[in-house]
Design a protein around this motif. Sequence first.
Motif, PDB file in Angstrom:
ATOM      1  N   SER A  41       4.990  12.201  -5.473  1.00  0.00           N
ATOM      2  CA  SER A  41       5.200  12.490  -6.893  1.00  0.00           C
ATOM      3  C   SER A  41       6.395  13.427  -7.104  1.00  0.00           C
ATOM      4  O   SER A  41       6.838  13.614  -8.227  1.00  0.00           O
ATOM      5  CB  SER A  41       3.943  13.104  -7.499  1.00  0.00           C
ATOM      6  OG  SER A  41       3.641  14.331  -6.863  1.00  0.00           O
TER       7      SER A  41
ATOM      8  N   SER B 210       1.538   4.994   3.752  1.00  0.00           N
ATOM      9  CA  SER B 210       1.157   3.583   3.774  1.00  0.00           C
ATOM     10  C   SER B 210      -0.097   3.385   4.616  1.00  0.00           C
ATOM     11  O   SER B 210      -0.330   4.120   5.576  1.00  0.00           O
ATOM     12  CB  SER B 210       2.266   2.728   4.384  1.00  0.00           C
ATOM     13  OG  SER B 210       3.473   2.919   3.720  1.00  0.00           O
TER      14      SER B 210
ATOM     15  N   GLU C 276       6.861   8.439   1.837  1.00  0.00           N
ATOM     16  CA  GLU C 276       5.884   7.441   1.427  1.00  0.00           C
ATOM     17  C   GLU C 276       4.732   7.420   2.428  1.00  0.00           C
ATOM     18  O   GLU C 276       4.949   7.540   3.629  1.00  0.00           O
ATOM     19  CB  GLU C 276       6.494   6.042   1.396  1.00  0.00           C
ATOM     20  CG  GLU C 276       7.490   5.830   0.313  1.00  0.00           C
ATOM     21  CD  GLU C 276       8.054   4.421   0.333  1.00  0.00           C
ATOM     22  OE1 GLU C 276       8.465   3.985  -0.749  1.00  0.00           O
ATOM     23  OE2 GLU C 276       8.108   3.785   1.388  1.00  0.00           O
TER      24      GLU C 276
ATOM     25  N   SER D 163       0.807  -1.221   0.000  1.00  0.00           N
ATOM     26  CA  SER D 163       0.000   0.000   0.000  1.00  0.00           C
ATOM     27  C   SER D 163       0.841   1.271   0.000  1.00  0.00           C
ATOM     28  O   SER D 163       0.309   2.372   0.047  1.00  0.00           O
ATOM     29  CB  SER D 163      -0.919   0.017   1.224  1.00  0.00           C
ATOM     30  OG  SER D 163      -0.186   0.314   2.405  1.00  0.00           O
ATOM     31  N   ARG D 164       2.152   1.132  -0.062  1.00  0.00           N
ATOM     32  CA  ARG D 164       3.018   2.323  -0.023  1.00  0.00           C
ATOM     33  C   ARG D 164       2.858   3.169  -1.279  1.00  0.00           C
ATOM     34  O   ARG D 164       2.879   2.674  -2.392  1.00  0.00           O
ATOM     35  CB  ARG D 164       4.478   1.916   0.131  1.00  0.00           C
ATOM     36  CG  ARG D 164       4.745   1.303   1.471  1.00  0.00           C
ATOM     37  CD  ARG D 164       6.193   0.891   1.598  1.00  0.00           C
ATOM     38  NE  ARG D 164       6.338   0.177   2.850  1.00  0.00           N
ATOM     39  CZ  ARG D 164       7.224   0.497   3.775  1.00  0.00           C
ATOM     40  NH1 ARG D 164       8.050   1.496   3.581  1.00  0.00           N
ATOM     41  NH2 ARG D 164       7.280  -0.187   4.891  1.00  0.00           N
ATOM     42  N   HIS D 165       2.711   4.454  -1.057  1.00  0.00           N
ATOM     43  CA  HIS D 165       2.588   5.415  -2.155  1.00  0.00           C
ATOM     44  C   HIS D 165       3.690   6.452  -1.983  1.00  0.00           C
ATOM     45  O   HIS D 165       3.758   7.126  -0.966  1.00  0.00           O
ATOM     46  CB  HIS D 165       1.219   6.093  -2.151  1.00  0.00           C
ATOM     47  CG  HIS D 165       0.106   5.136  -2.348  1.00  0.00           C
ATOM     48  ND1 HIS D 165      -0.231   4.640  -3.586  1.00  0.00           N
ATOM     49  CD2 HIS D 165      -0.736   4.566  -1.462  1.00  0.00           C
ATOM     50  CE1 HIS D 165      -1.247   3.820  -3.455  1.00  0.00           C
ATOM     51  NE2 HIS D 165      -1.571   3.750  -2.174  1.00  0.00           N
ATOM     52  N   ARG D 166       4.530   6.567  -2.977  1.00  0.00           N
ATOM     53  CA  ARG D 166       5.659   7.495  -2.928  1.00  0.00           C
ATOM     54  C   ARG D 166       5.247   8.861  -3.456  1.00  0.00           C
ATOM     55  O   ARG D 166       4.442   8.971  -4.366  1.00  0.00           O
ATOM     56  CB  ARG D 166       6.796   6.936  -3.766  1.00  0.00           C
ATOM     57  CG  ARG D 166       8.126   7.567  -3.458  1.00  0.00           C
ATOM     58  CD  ARG D 166       9.224   6.799  -4.082  1.00  0.00           C
ATOM     59  NE  ARG D 166       9.567   5.715  -3.170  1.00  0.00           N
ATOM     60  CZ  ARG D 166      10.671   4.996  -3.266  1.00  0.00           C
ATOM     61  NH1 ARG D 166      11.518   5.232  -4.238  1.00  0.00           N
ATOM     62  NH2 ARG D 166      10.932   4.048  -2.403  1.00  0.00           N
TER      63      ARG D 166
END
Length: 75
Positions: free
Chosen positions: A19, A31, A29, A14-17
């Motif tokens: 932009s 999560s 990140e 579910s990690r989103h880095r």
Amino acid sequence: MNQDRYSAEIDPASRHRSSYTANNGNCVELSQVPAIPDAIAVSDTWYPERPGLRGSKSAFAQLTQAVLTGELTAA
């Protein structure tokens, strides 16, 4: 076992880095914390061994809004 948002595992998928990542390992990140539906974690990829900052989704939304509107200023 009943976990709190600080001890519950983070879902790596579910990690989103950010932009704004410059591909230099220095980014943020977000999560999910699956055991706590309202919790998210913010991690600094520059220091992966450090635990992520965790809080409720509403608290992070308030923090983001304060940053965007200039409510937070340097001390």
